[in-house]
Design an enzyme around this catalytic site. Structure first.
Site, PDB file in Angstrom:
ATOM      1  N   CYS A  11      -3.461   6.114  -7.197  1.00 32.76           N
ATOM      2  CA  CYS A  11      -4.783   6.101  -6.565  1.00 32.76           C
ATOM      3  C   CYS A  11      -5.805   5.356  -7.417  1.00 32.76           C
ATOM      4  CB  CYS A  11      -5.268   7.525  -6.308  1.00 32.76           C
ATOM      5  SG  CYS A  11      -4.189   8.477  -5.215  1.00 32.76           S
ATOM      6  N   ARG A  23      -1.511   7.949   2.247  1.00 32.62           N
ATOM      7  CA  ARG A  23      -2.332   6.748   2.118  1.00 32.62           C
ATOM      8  C   ARG A  23      -2.471   6.080   3.491  1.00 32.62           C
ATOM      9  NH1 ARG A  23      -2.482   6.420  -3.324  1.00 32.62           N
ATOM     10  NH2 ARG A  23      -0.661   7.295  -4.378  1.00 32.62           N
TER      11      ARG A  23
END
Length: 215
Positions: free
Chosen positions: A52, A129
């Protein structure tokens, strides 16, 4: 006490994107506040995690180019606004990258559930995601889904944004692997008369249904 089963409810391309009213690192934000801009809403599993962090720096790297395309980036994860702020500060201090876009704090998972960001096969408490492309009228135009283990491709996000906007502006389609400057596809005719007319219109046609042109 039994826990509620989470069944992803996915938005639909071509329909209005789900409205949200959420706390972000830039204050409260409604999707409708951004009407007139394109929006790329993306989720990440958690703050202070390796993949991330690389993605946030990569999104920051394309933020200016997206802004020139009238696109607002908005991030999201099931973390508090304090966690988001601390992480954004850490990225700036340790990696030298400033995060210019708002990040939604979605502790109650309202936004995540309305956008189908939680997939129990990956996690019941973290978003996968996702990337949602919402046009300037608030309509969902495209969706990308990635697992927690693999980061996203920024060149593809930019390419798809430009392809969608080009299709809208010129009423055409784009072929596989299209990049700005490449030839585009003319919509296929739908009548016998249209077929005969199409073949005489001067396009680069491989067959009546597959015709290219330069913009």
């Amino acid at each position: 006490m039994e826990t509620e089963e989470i069944v992803p409810r996915l938005p639909v391309i071509g329909e209005a994107a789900p409205e949200f009213d959420a706390l972000t690192t830039h204050g409260r934000l409604k999707l409708s506040d951004l009407r007139g801009k394109w929006v790329i809403l993306f989720s990440h599993p958690a703050d202070f995690t390796p993949v991330c962090t690389t993605e946030f720096m990569a999104f920051a790297g394309i933020a200016d180019e997206l802004a020139k395309l009238n696109v607002q980036l908005v991030g999201l994860s099931i973390d508090s606004v304090h966690s988001h702020l601390a992480w954004v500060r850490s990225i700036k201090e340790k990696m030298g990258v400033e995060i210019p876009f708002p990040v939604i704090a979605d502790l109650d998972m309202k936004v995540a559930k309305s956008y189908g960001m939680i997939h129990p096969g990956q996690s019941n408490t973290a978003t996968i995601r996702t990337v949602f492309f919402i046009d300037d009228k608030g309509i969902m135009r495209a969706m990308l889904y990635y697992p927690m283990s693999n980061g996203r491709s920024m060149p593809e996000i930019l390419r798809l944004t430009k392809a969608l906007q080009t299709s809208d502006e010129h009423h055409i389609a784009t072929p596989a692997n299209w990049q700005p400057g490449d030839k585009v596809l003319v919509p296929a005719p739908t009548t016998p008369e249209g077929i005969e007319k199409r073949l005489k219109e001067g396009y680069e046609c491989k067959d009546w249904y597959l015709c290219f042109k330069k913009l």
